[in-house]
Design an enzyme around this catalytic site. Structure first.
Site, PDB file in Angstrom:
ATOM      1  N   ASN A  10       0.867  -1.188   0.000  1.00  0.00           N
ATOM      2  CA  ASN A  10       0.000   0.000   0.000  1.00  0.00           C
ATOM      3  C   ASN A  10       0.899   1.233   0.000  1.00  0.00           C
ATOM      4  O   ASN A  10       1.462   1.595   1.026  1.00  0.00           O
ATOM      5  CB  ASN A  10      -0.886  -0.034   1.263  1.00  0.00           C
ATOM      6  CG  ASN A  10      -1.756   1.204   1.389  1.00  0.00           C
ATOM      7  OD1 ASN A  10      -1.851   2.004   0.453  1.00  0.00           O
ATOM      8  ND2 ASN A  10      -2.392   1.363   2.549  1.00  0.00           N
ATOM      9  N   TRP A  11       1.020   1.840  -1.173  1.00  0.00           N
ATOM     10  CA  TRP A  11       1.948   2.977  -1.299  1.00  0.00           C
ATOM     11  C   TRP A  11       1.391   4.265  -0.702  1.00  0.00           C
ATOM     12  O   TRP A  11       2.104   5.261  -0.594  1.00  0.00           O
ATOM     13  CB  TRP A  11       2.271   3.218  -2.777  1.00  0.00           C
ATOM     14  CG  TRP A  11       3.110   2.150  -3.404  1.00  0.00           C
ATOM     15  CD1 TRP A  11       3.513   0.959  -2.826  1.00  0.00           C
ATOM     16  CD2 TRP A  11       3.661   2.159  -4.728  1.00  0.00           C
ATOM     17  NE1 TRP A  11       4.272   0.240  -3.716  1.00  0.00           N
ATOM     18  CE2 TRP A  11       4.375   0.956  -4.898  1.00  0.00           C
ATOM     19  CE3 TRP A  11       3.612   3.056  -5.791  1.00  0.00           C
ATOM     20  CZ2 TRP A  11       5.050   0.638  -6.083  1.00  0.00           C
ATOM     21  CZ3 TRP A  11       4.276   2.744  -6.976  1.00  0.00           C
ATOM     22  CH2 TRP A  11       4.993   1.543  -7.112  1.00  0.00           C
TER      23      TRP A  11
ATOM     24  N   HIS B  12      -9.700   1.103   4.515  1.00  0.00           N
ATOM     25  CA  HIS B  12      -8.454   1.320   5.270  1.00  0.00           C
ATOM     26  C   HIS B  12      -8.722   2.300   6.410  1.00  0.00           C
ATOM     27  O   HIS B  12      -9.522   3.239   6.254  1.00  0.00           O
ATOM     28  CB  HIS B  12      -7.370   1.866   4.323  1.00  0.00           C
ATOM     29  CG  HIS B  12      -6.012   1.872   4.967  1.00  0.00           C
ATOM     30  ND1 HIS B  12      -5.630   2.857   5.839  1.00  0.00           N
ATOM     31  CD2 HIS B  12      -4.983   1.003   4.899  1.00  0.00           C
ATOM     32  CE1 HIS B  12      -4.401   2.589   6.271  1.00  0.00           C
ATOM     33  NE2 HIS B  12      -3.984   1.467   5.709  1.00  0.00           N
TER      34      HIS B  12
ATOM     35  N   GLU C 196      -5.667  -5.036  10.480  1.00  0.00           N
ATOM     36  CA  GLU C 196      -4.676  -4.002  10.762  1.00  0.00           C
ATOM     37  C   GLU C 196      -5.064  -3.257  12.034  1.00  0.00           C
ATOM     38  O   GLU C 196      -5.883  -2.321  11.970  1.00  0.00           O
ATOM     39  CB  GLU C 196      -4.634  -2.984   9.619  1.00  0.00           C
ATOM     40  CG  GLU C 196      -4.229  -3.547   8.295  1.00  0.00           C
ATOM     41  CD  GLU C 196      -3.649  -2.464   7.399  1.00  0.00           C
ATOM     42  OE1 GLU C 196      -2.454  -2.527   7.107  1.00  0.00           O
ATOM     43  OE2 GLU C 196      -4.373  -1.527   7.034  1.00  0.00           O
TER      44      GLU C 196
ATOM     45  N   GLY D 219       1.845   2.419  10.983  1.00  0.00           N
ATOM     46  CA  GLY D 219       2.787   3.536  11.040  1.00  0.00           C
ATOM     47  C   GLY D 219       3.604   3.541  12.337  1.00  0.00           C
ATOM     48  O   GLY D 219       4.384   4.470  12.576  1.00  0.00           O
TER      49      GLY D 219
ATOM     50  N   GLY E 103       2.855  -1.153   4.358  1.00  0.00           N
ATOM     51  CA  GLY E 103       2.859   0.272   4.042  1.00  0.00           C
ATOM     52  C   GLY E 103       4.260   0.750   3.696  1.00  0.00           C
ATOM     53  O   GLY E 103       4.756   0.522   2.580  1.00  0.00           O
TER      54      GLY E 103
HETATM   55  P1  PGA Z   1       2.726   0.494   7.743  1.00  0.00           P
HETATM   56  O1  PGA Z   1       1.279   0.711   7.092  1.00  0.00           O
HETATM   57  O2  PGA Z   1       3.255  -0.813   7.198  1.00  0.00           O
HETATM   58  O3  PGA Z   1       3.537   1.673   7.307  1.00  0.00           O
HETATM   59  O4  PGA Z   1       2.527   0.423   9.227  1.00  0.00           O
HETATM   60  C1  PGA Z   1       0.399  -0.352   6.920  1.00  0.00           C
HETATM   61  C2  PGA Z   1      -0.905   0.101   6.309  1.00  0.00           C
HETATM   62  O5  PGA Z   1      -1.396   1.196   6.627  1.00  0.00           O
HETATM   63  O6  PGA Z   1      -1.497  -0.610   5.484  1.00  0.00           O
END
Ligand code: PGA
Length: 252
Positions: free
Chosen positions: A11-12, A97, A167, A173, A233
């Protein structure tokens, strides 16, 4: 039942800043996939880069989008339809998301999008996850109710077009992912909720994990967490690290 393939989704988000960089990341990842046999890889760039990255959708490389609209056409300024995405080779759509939920996307809208995606011949990557973990275990109720509302009225024969991306919002993040043990407990719970709703047909739904996945923690998370892959991410923008995660998943 045929063994399910693993699934690694990048997921960019709203990255990178230029088309040149987007092309470079995609090219470097594509170069690394030659020996990947048991894993599907989905790159989800921002909408504007999709035409430039479009190609024939073919295992193991697929193109995904980060969102879509539930209607096919009409007066929806700024939106993109599933039919429009399909034409450019998109076969997976991330729906619900937490960053979109935070912008106000409701359970009802998420449900409409999911139904439109699967009816439109694509796979919906349905994001769920609690905002926080309380000591009474109330987060289990949150997860259950998100699954019920997201999958309401999805035809049973289309269940294999669904992926649940668990998630936990507190891990997205963040510096650290959730522990493999916690993930294991939660993935068992998700499978039970799906079984209770759809019976054995729910076994076709893949469950993946997202939230601070990197090339180091991916190993234990996939081996001990009871999941079939990851929604990645930040690390999906680094081709070398991303491909290490893919290769690891493929080796299991
Ligand atoms: P992250 O994001 O790997 O940077 O924690 C994951 C996401 O939001 O799908």
């Amino acid at each position: 039942m045929k063994k399910q393939k693993k699934l690694i989704v990048g997921n960019w988000k709203m990255n990178p800043e230029s088309l040149d960089d987007a092309k470079k990341i995609a090219r470097d990842i594509k170069r690394g996939v030659v020996n990947i046999k048991k894993t599907d890889i989905v790159l989800c760039p921002p909408f504007v880069y999709i035409p430039a990255l479009s190609g024939t959708p073919k295992s193991p490389m697929f193109l995904g989008s980060q969102d879509c609209h539930s209607e096919d056409r009409g007066p929806f300024t700024g939106e993109v339809s599933i039919t429009q995405l399909y034409e450019f080779g998109v076969r997976f759509v991330i729906v619900g998301h937490s960053e979109r939920r935070k912008m106000g996307e409701s359970e009802e809208v998420i449900n409409r999008k999911i139904r439109a995606v699967v009816i439109g011949g694509m796979t919906a990557i349905v994001c769920i996850g609690e905002n926080e973990r309380d000591s009474h275990g109330d987060y289990y109720e949150v997860i259950k109710s998100q699954i019920h509302s997201a999958l309401k009225d999805v035809p049973k024969k289309m269940l294999s077009s669904l992926v649940i991306a668990y998630e936990p919002v507190w891990a997205i993040g963040a510096k650290e992912a959730m522990s493999p043990n916690e993930l294991h407990e939660t993935s068992i719970f998700i499978k039970k909720v799906l079984r209770d709703s759809f019976g054995i047909a729910s076994d076709g739904i893949r469950i993946i994990y997202g939230g601070a996945v990197d090339r180091v923690n991916a190993d234990r998370l996939i081996k001990d967490g009871g999941v079939s892959g990851f929604l990645v991410g930040r690390e999906s923008l680094k081709p070398k690290d991303f491909m290490e995660i893919v290769k690891l998943a493929d080796s299991i």
